[in-house]
Design a protein around this motif. Structure first.
Motif, mmCIF file in Angstrom:
data_model
loop_
_atom_site.group_PDB
_atom_site.id
_atom_site.type_symbol
_atom_site.label_atom_id
_atom_site.label_comp_id
_atom_site.label_asym_id
_atom_site.label_seq_id
_atom_site.Cartn_x
_atom_site.Cartn_y
_atom_site.Cartn_z
ATOM 1 N N LYS A 160 -16.421 -18.408 -33.343
ATOM 2 C CA LYS A 160 -16.635 -17.022 -33.741
ATOM 3 C C LYS A 160 -18.130 -16.745 -33.624
ATOM 4 O O LYS A 160 -18.955 -17.565 -34.038
ATOM 5 C CB LYS A 160 -16.166 -16.767 -35.169
ATOM 6 N N PHE A 161 -18.488 -15.607 -33.049
ATOM 7 C CA PHE A 161 -19.891 -15.258 -32.864
ATOM 8 C C PHE A 161 -20.377 -14.385 -34.024
ATOM 9 O O PHE A 161 -19.701 -13.435 -34.423
ATOM 10 C CB PHE A 161 -20.089 -14.518 -31.540
ATOM 11 N N ARG A 162 -21.572 -14.724 -34.540
ATOM 12 C CA ARG A 162 -22.173 -13.968 -35.643
ATOM 13 C C ARG A 162 -23.412 -13.238 -35.126
ATOM 14 O O ARG A 162 -24.381 -13.881 -34.707
ATOM 15 C CB ARG A 162 -22.561 -14.907 -36.784
ATOM 16 N N PRO A 163 -23.409 -11.898 -35.112
ATOM 17 C CA PRO A 163 -24.575 -11.156 -34.606
ATOM 18 C C PRO A 163 -25.823 -11.405 -35.453
ATOM 19 O O PRO A 163 -25.757 -11.435 -36.683
ATOM 20 C CB PRO A 163 -24.125 -9.691 -34.703
ATOM 21 N N ILE A 164 -26.955 -11.594 -34.786
ATOM 22 C CA ILE A 164 -28.243 -11.753 -35.461
ATOM 23 C C ILE A 164 -29.268 -10.864 -34.770
ATOM 24 O O ILE A 164 -29.054 -10.402 -33.645
ATOM 25 C CB ILE A 164 -28.731 -13.221 -35.451
ATOM 26 N N THR A 165 -30.395 -10.645 -35.420
ATOM 27 C CA THR A 165 -31.466 -9.837 -34.842
ATOM 28 C C THR A 165 -32.343 -10.687 -33.928
ATOM 29 O O THR A 165 -32.263 -11.927 -33.937
ATOM 30 C CB THR A 165 -32.342 -9.235 -35.946
ATOM 31 N N THR A 166 -33.208 -10.015 -33.174
ATOM 32 C CA THR A 166 -34.147 -10.727 -32.319
ATOM 33 C C THR A 166 -35.052 -11.637 -33.141
ATOM 34 O O THR A 166 -35.365 -12.768 -32.737
ATOM 35 C CB THR A 166 -35.002 -9.717 -31.525
ATOM 36 N N GLU A 167 -35.480 -11.146 -34.306
ATOM 37 C CA GLU A 167 -36.341 -11.954 -35.173
ATOM 38 C C GLU A 167 -35.601 -13.204 -35.660
ATOM 39 O O GLU A 167 -36.169 -14.312 -35.661
ATOM 40 C CB GLU A 167 -36.804 -11.121 -36.368
#
Length: 248
Positions: free
Chosen positions: A215-222
């Motif tokens: 399962k993929f968990r969205p994260i920010t660029t930072e």
């Protein structure tokens, strides 16, 4: 169960499920592999030394000086035509951080336009599913996973890229994958993952394996930058993203 047997000389053969595809095909292959491994462990298939799984087929390798080729083919064919226990659970569940932003997602806007969805909707659709790991191939550690939502199913790019950065998350047809190495590639790139997927020094060199799920968990660029730094400095182990382990 419809099967097709393809002989590969006197030391290997392939069992194929020609009418199955996607998760059902992969689970059928996985179930058959388990049956064969049990038969080998219990001494009923002497001479079988390797089993190679694909998305809807399985190749059995044997030593012709030990194994009776025709007997092994008949025995495995009979196993394949019996009702197989295609389990619904997963051996492992990995929750992997991926960034769907900016230059880390070069094809995301195009995928959104072609699908008729907004960028946010594409991200939600792709990251909300749990994907079966079908097989490892193409590159060491490259896991073919699926099935993706029908709204995101597009053929490979007409013009493949010469260089796809390691960690790129791609989609093509019914599948999604993460490129473990920089390489050529023709999938649509919609995100990037900072986690390494292959290291020959690990006990299991490929992080992912067939029978597991992602399962993929969205994260920010930072967050991506911080995780990449922590992983490179070995403050975080790639194996820490395994969230569930069991026989499912």
């Amino acid at each position: 169960m419809d099967i097709r047997v393809l002989t590969l000389g006197d030391s290997a053969f392939t069992i194929e499920f020609p009418k199955l595809k996607g998760a059902i095909g992969a689970r059928s292959v996985r179930a058959l592999r388990g049956c064969i491994e049990q038969e080998v462990d219990e001494g009923r298939l002497p001479g079988v030394f390797d089993i190679i799984s694909a998305s809807r087929s399985l190749t059995v390798c044997l030593d012709p000086d030990i194994a009776n080729f025709n007997h092994v083919v008949e025995h495995v064919s009979a196993l394949a035509q019996e009702p197989l226990n295609k389990e619904d659970g997963h051996k492992e569940l990995w929750v992997l951080p991926v960034c769907y932003e900016g230059e880390l997602a070069p094809d995301l806007a195009e995928v959104a336009q072609r699908s008729g969805l907004s960028v946010e909707e594409v991200i939600n659709v792709h990251s909300s599913a749990i994907y079966d790991i079908f097989l490892i191939g193409f590159l060491p550690g490259f896991a073919f996973m699926g099935e993706i939502d029908a709204r995101l199913q597009f053929p490979r790019r007409a013009s493949p890229r010469v260089r796809v950065p390691a960690g790129s998350v791609g989609i093509a047809n019914e599948q999604t994958a993460v490129y473990p190495w920089e390489s050529p590639g023709g999938w649509h790139l919609i995100a990037r993952c900072p986690v390494p997927f292959f290291d020959s020094s690990w006990a299991q060199p490929s992080l992912l394996s067939p029978g597991g799920a992602v399962k993929f968990r969205p994260i920010t660029t930072e967050e991506y930058g911080d995780l990449a730094a922590d992983l490179a400095a070995e403050r975080i182990a790639p194996q820490s993203f395994l969230t569930m382990e069991g026989e499912g």
